[in-house]
Write an enzyme that holds these catalytic residues in place. Structure first.
Site, PDB file in Angstrom:
ATOM      1  N   LYS A 169       0.877  -1.172   0.000  1.00  0.00           N
ATOM      2  CA  LYS A 169       0.000   0.000   0.000  1.00  0.00           C
ATOM      3  C   LYS A 169       0.914   1.222   0.000  1.00  0.00           C
ATOM      4  O   LYS A 169       1.370   1.685   1.036  1.00  0.00           O
ATOM      5  CB  LYS A 169      -0.872  -0.022   1.259  1.00  0.00           C
ATOM      6  CG  LYS A 169      -2.190   0.729   1.163  1.00  0.00           C
ATOM      7  CD  LYS A 169      -2.095   2.178   0.810  1.00  0.00           C
ATOM      8  CE  LYS A 169      -1.811   3.106   1.956  1.00  0.00           C
ATOM      9  NZ  LYS A 169      -1.627   4.513   1.529  1.00  0.00           N
ATOM     10  N   GLY A 200      -4.131   3.419  -2.393  1.00  0.00           N
ATOM     11  CA  GLY A 200      -5.416   3.872  -1.854  1.00  0.00           C
ATOM     12  C   GLY A 200      -5.162   4.660  -0.594  1.00  0.00           C
ATOM     13  O   GLY A 200      -4.007   4.871  -0.210  1.00  0.00           O
ATOM     14  N   GLU A 203      -6.730   5.230   5.527  1.00  0.00           N
ATOM     15  CA  GLU A 203      -7.869   4.884   6.390  1.00  0.00           C
ATOM     16  C   GLU A 203      -8.721   3.768   5.797  1.00  0.00           C
ATOM     17  O   GLU A 203      -9.536   3.175   6.512  1.00  0.00           O
ATOM     18  CB  GLU A 203      -8.781   6.104   6.630  1.00  0.00           C
ATOM     19  CG  GLU A 203      -8.083   7.388   6.998  1.00  0.00           C
ATOM     20  CD  GLU A 203      -7.684   8.181   5.768  1.00  0.00           C
ATOM     21  OE1 GLU A 203      -8.551   8.780   5.111  1.00  0.00           O
ATOM     22  OE2 GLU A 203      -6.471   8.184   5.462  1.00  0.00           O
ATOM     23  N   VAL A 205      -7.655   1.391   2.549  1.00  0.00           N
ATOM     24  CA  VAL A 205      -6.822   0.255   2.132  1.00  0.00           C
ATOM     25  C   VAL A 205      -5.813  -0.113   3.228  1.00  0.00           C
ATOM     26  O   VAL A 205      -5.655  -1.284   3.581  1.00  0.00           O
ATOM     27  CB  VAL A 205      -6.094   0.591   0.806  1.00  0.00           C
ATOM     28  CG1 VAL A 205      -5.110  -0.509   0.432  1.00  0.00           C
ATOM     29  CG2 VAL A 205      -7.109   0.792  -0.310  1.00  0.00           C
ATOM     30  N   GLU A 244       8.712   1.477  11.285  1.00  0.00           N
ATOM     31  CA  GLU A 244       9.791   2.469  11.147  1.00  0.00           C
ATOM     32  C   GLU A 244       9.127   3.833  11.221  1.00  0.00           C
ATOM     33  O   GLU A 244       8.459   4.250  10.269  1.00  0.00           O
ATOM     34  CB  GLU A 244      10.515   2.310   9.797  1.00  0.00           C
ATOM     35  CG  GLU A 244      11.140   0.951   9.573  1.00  0.00           C
ATOM     36  CD  GLU A 244      12.393   0.718  10.400  1.00  0.00           C
ATOM     37  OE1 GLU A 244      12.747   1.584  11.227  1.00  0.00           O
ATOM     38  OE2 GLU A 244      12.997  -0.351  10.235  1.00  0.00           O
ATOM     39  N   CYS A 278      13.083  11.145   8.311  1.00  0.00           N
ATOM     40  CA  CYS A 278      12.898  10.649   9.676  1.00  0.00           C
ATOM     41  C   CYS A 278      14.212  10.672  10.446  1.00  0.00           C
ATOM     42  O   CYS A 278      14.217  10.765  11.665  1.00  0.00           O
ATOM     43  CB  CYS A 278      12.347   9.229   9.624  1.00  0.00           C
ATOM     44  SG  CYS A 278      13.313   8.167   8.541  1.00  0.00           S
ATOM     45  N   GLU A 378       8.381  16.087  15.940  1.00  0.00           N
ATOM     46  CA  GLU A 378       8.971  15.985  14.610  1.00  0.00           C
ATOM     47  C   GLU A 378       8.304  17.002  13.693  1.00  0.00           C
ATOM     48  O   GLU A 378       7.086  16.996  13.530  1.00  0.00           O
ATOM     49  CB  GLU A 378       8.749  14.564  14.078  1.00  0.00           C
ATOM     50  CG  GLU A 378       9.453  14.338  12.770  1.00  0.00           C
ATOM     51  CD  GLU A 378       9.271  12.910  12.261  1.00  0.00           C
ATOM     52  OE1 GLU A 378       8.126  12.454  12.165  1.00  0.00           O
ATOM     53  OE2 GLU A 378      10.288  12.269  11.955  1.00  0.00           O
TER      54      GLU A 378
HETATM   55  P1  NAD Z   1       1.832   8.717   7.490  1.00  0.00           P
HETATM   56  O1  NAD Z   1       2.010   7.943   8.726  1.00  0.00           O
HETATM   57  O2  NAD Z   1       0.791   9.755   7.440  1.00  0.00           O
HETATM   58  O3  NAD Z   1       1.520   7.741   6.266  1.00  0.00           O
HETATM   59  C1  NAD Z   1       2.348   6.663   5.951  1.00  0.00           C
HETATM   60  C2  NAD Z   1       1.528   5.634   5.196  1.00  0.00           C
HETATM   61  O4  NAD Z   1       0.528   5.107   6.065  1.00  0.00           O
HETATM   62  C3  NAD Z   1       0.801   6.187   3.977  1.00  0.00           C
HETATM   63  O5  NAD Z   1       0.814   5.221   2.944  1.00  0.00           O
HETATM   64  C4  NAD Z   1      -0.613   6.359   4.514  1.00  0.00           C
HETATM   65  O6  NAD Z   1      -1.601   6.320   3.504  1.00  0.00           O
HETATM   66  C5  NAD Z   1      -0.725   5.167   5.446  1.00  0.00           C
HETATM   67  N1  NAD Z   1      -1.771   5.283   6.471  1.00  0.00           N
HETATM   68  C6  NAD Z   1      -2.340   6.407   6.973  1.00  0.00           C
HETATM   69  N2  NAD Z   1      -3.277   6.082   7.881  1.00  0.00           N
HETATM   70  C7  NAD Z   1      -3.300   4.729   7.970  1.00  0.00           C
HETATM   71  C8  NAD Z   1      -4.055   3.799   8.748  1.00  0.00           C
HETATM   72  N3  NAD Z   1      -4.976   4.195   9.610  1.00  0.00           N
HETATM   73  N4  NAD Z   1      -3.811   2.488   8.578  1.00  0.00           N
HETATM   74  C9  NAD Z   1      -2.864   2.059   7.731  1.00  0.00           C
HETATM   75  N5  NAD Z   1      -2.131   2.893   6.958  1.00  0.00           N
HETATM   76  C10 NAD Z   1      -2.347   4.221   7.084  1.00  0.00           C
HETATM   77  O7  NAD Z   1       3.281   9.300   7.177  1.00  0.00           O
HETATM   78  P2  NAD Z   1       3.720  10.214   5.963  1.00  0.00           P
HETATM   79  O8  NAD Z   1       3.171  11.576   6.224  1.00  0.00           O
HETATM   80  O9  NAD Z   1       3.431   9.567   4.668  1.00  0.00           O
HETATM   81  O10 NAD Z   1       5.305  10.198   6.151  1.00  0.00           O
HETATM   82  C11 NAD Z   1       5.946  10.995   7.073  1.00  0.00           C
HETATM   83  C12 NAD Z   1       6.242  10.238   8.353  1.00  0.00           C
HETATM   84  O11 NAD Z   1       6.961   9.052   8.073  1.00  0.00           O
HETATM   85  C13 NAD Z   1       7.129  11.004   9.298  1.00  0.00           C
HETATM   86  O12 NAD Z   1       6.624  10.931  10.612  1.00  0.00           O
HETATM   87  C14 NAD Z   1       8.474  10.294   9.227  1.00  0.00           C
HETATM   88  O13 NAD Z   1       9.276  10.398  10.352  1.00  0.00           O
HETATM   89  C15 NAD Z   1       8.072   8.912   8.953  1.00  0.00           C
HETATM   90  N6  NAD Z   1       9.167   8.178   8.289  1.00  0.00           N
HETATM   91  C16 NAD Z   1       9.854   7.239   8.990  1.00  0.00           C
HETATM   92  C17 NAD Z   1      10.911   6.568   8.399  1.00  0.00           C
HETATM   93  C18 NAD Z   1      11.688   5.520   9.139  1.00  0.00           C
HETATM   94  O14 NAD Z   1      12.312   4.700   8.484  1.00  0.00           O
HETATM   95  N7  NAD Z   1      11.668   5.481  10.435  1.00  0.00           N
HETATM   96  C19 NAD Z   1      11.267   6.860   7.094  1.00  0.00           C
HETATM   97  C20 NAD Z   1      10.536   7.824   6.402  1.00  0.00           C
HETATM   98  C21 NAD Z   1       9.480   8.466   7.023  1.00  0.00           C
END
Ligand code: NAD
Length: 471
Positions: A169, A200, A203, A205, A244, A278, A378
């Site tokens: 996803k 998708g 919230e 997929v 992560e 991150c 962050e």
């Molecule tokens: P996000 O958590 O908003 O979204 C990440 C993914 O999760 C997206 O594909 C999103 O559609 C999906 N998602 C959202 N709600 C969900 C739910 N309820 N159930 C399942 N999946 C869901 O993060 P973002 O804004 O895309 O990315 C930024 C964040 O990612 C930052 O906090 C950053 O620190 C973190 N990040 C961490 C690493 C690491 O390796 N530790 C690397 C890159 C980014």
């Protein structure tokens, strides 16, 4: 305009059941550059079914077969490097040097997995038992927008190396990159259903994948708040999880550091990936006795940091990925000012001459206390905090006084002293006077930066379960 109308299930490009159209933007201009038709829960379930069907045969393949598949995947992704690079620059706004690295990284993670697999023993002896490392089942792989293609390939590499099948996803904001990667992986000719890619909303997929009883494993990269939601959703079926998540990484500048090297390195660590990293070093800990000297050099260094068109090779910092992200970073700059931190450079608003896109003025606050919001949360943009310390012990305490523990940086001219400090910092990775990535070492976070590790043997074993056979 690119209109992306298909997802990938059971070895074929198919039209999703979902009908929502989501706009894709060029963050350098703020203009719409295309649309993607989003998958829904029904599509997620179809993808999970396909992965489940494929698992029976795929889970018993020999590692040499899987190494051959990974090699084909690597060649196919590498062949699309230019298309991927163009997509990353256009859709994400990464400056060209970063975008080139990201496009190459998407291919190289597949090669890294082959090396790990080549050296890995799936059966080992423990006392009177044979311990067999068995693939977990269907893996749900969920990626963020800040390195979407690299995470798709890296997570798939781990799953496939282990003998798991997968439902990916990707971030809905990275659909052009996802299309390039999916087309490449399709050309690699894996058995149908081994990997499925359903773009998708999280919230819908993402939530379906996180809760579905036929998904055994979730590997997620994204925010800490969503990571916790996924952990809760997976609890009912006791899914194995790799999370992560976010970070608030300290850059510990020791009192003997050579500032001519330390300042550029600290600024690069903070502003990498336009601050949307991150692992960005966002809390710079500086000895109080040398604070003024450090601040003057930071002002000069940031003055030389070019923000703007990511296609210009001189650019260091591109735009934020979205209007929402731009507003979020602006809000944090305002909070920093309101909380009494001193603006050393940068501030609110757009840089001069960059009115179109979602650009931020590279910002460094000083006189920051570690209990201020800008030092705790962050920000995910080019906004850094300088925190002064009196003694090394205080610096180590401040470095560890955070909810996070993903990465840390130690800068000193004394390698032995720097190592001793590194040993006391609670983070999954500590980089001593370097910014270089090491794919042979595990990556992941302490505390609320996550659970588990990716890369290397640790990353492979995250998709395996040990089974002891005694006779
Ligand atoms: P996000 O958590 O908003 O979204 C990440 C993914 O999760 C997206 O594909 C999103 O559609 C999906 N998602 C959202 N709600 C969900 C739910 N309820 N159930 C399942 N999946 C869901 O993060 P973002 O804004 O895309 O990315 C930024 C964040 O990612 C930052 O906090 C950053 O620190 C973190 N990040 C961490 C690493 C690491 O390796 N530790 C690397 C890159 C980014």
């Amino acid at each position: 305009m690119q209109h992306i109308d298909q997802i990938y299930i059971d070895g074929a490009f198919v039209t999703p059941h979902g009908t929502e159209r989501f706009e894709l933007f060029n963050p350098s201009t703020g203009r719409v550059i295309g649309t993607v038709r989003l998958a829904d829960e029904h599509d997620a379930r179809r993808a999970i079914e396909a992965a489940k069907r494929a698992f029976a045969a795929f889970s018993v393949t020999h590692k040499t077969e899987r190494m051959a598949l990974l090699r084909r995947m690597h060649e196919a992704v590498e062949a699309k490097e230019q298309a991927l690079f163009d997509a990353i620059v256009e859709e994400y706004g990464a400056p060209v040097s970063r975008a080139r690295w990201m496009a190459k990284h998407a291919a190289s993670v597949l090669l890294d997995a082959i090396k790990v697999l080549d050296n890995y023993e799936f059966v080992r002896r423990a006392g009177t038992a044979d311990v067999v490392m068995q693939p977990l089942g269907v893996a749900g792989l969920i990626t963020p927008w800040n390195s979407n293609a690299g995470f798709i390939c890296g997570k798939l590499a781990g799953a496939i190396a282990a003998g798991c099948t997968a439902v990916v996803k990707p971030s809905e904001m990275s659909a052009i990159q996802t299309r390039v990667v999916t087309e490449a992986l399709h050309e690699a000719g894996l058995p149908a259903g081994v990997f499925n890619i359903v773009t998708g909303r999280g919230e819908t997929v993402g939530a379906q994948i996180s809760a579905h009883p036929d998904v055994a494993k979730i590997s997620f990269t994204g925010s800490t708040v969503v990571g916790k939601t996924i952990l809760r959703a997976g609890a009912e079926t006791l899914k194995r999880v790799t999370l992560e998540l976010g970070g608030k990484s300290p850059v510990l500048v020791m009192d003997d550091a050579d500032f001519a090297q330390a300042v550029p390195l600290a600024i690069q660590a903070g502003f990498m990936n336009s601050g949307q990293a991150c692992i960005a070093g966002t809390r710079i800990l500086v000895p109080r006795a040398r604070l003024a000297e450090f601040e003057a050099l930071v002002r000069d260094e940031v003055g030389r940091t070019k923000v703007g068109d990511p296609r210009d090779p001189a650019t260091h910092i591109g735009p934020m990925v979205s209007q929402k992200q731009w507003e979020r970073v602006q809000r944090y700059i305002r909070i920093g000012i309101d909380e009494g931190a001193r603006l050393l450079t940068g501030g609110e608003g757009r840089p001069d001459g960059l009115e179109g896109g979602w650009f931020i003025r590279p910002t460094v606050f000083t006189d920051v206390r570690n209990d201020m919001t800008i030092a705790r949360e962050e920000i995910f943009g080019p906004v850094l905090s300088i925190i002064a310390y009196d003694h090394l012990e205080d610096a180590i305490a401040i470095a560890n006084d955070t909810l996070y523990g993903l990465q840390a940086y130690v800068l000193s001219t004394d390698p032995v002293a720097a190592r001793a400090v590194a040993a006391r910092i609670d983070a999954g990775r500590v980089l001593v006077k370097t910014l270089t990535h090491e794919p042979a070492a595990p990556f992941g976070g302490f505390k609320q930066s996550g659970i588990g590790r990716e890369y290397a043997t640790f990353g492979l074993e995250a998709f395996l379960e040990p089974k002891s056979i005694l006779s």
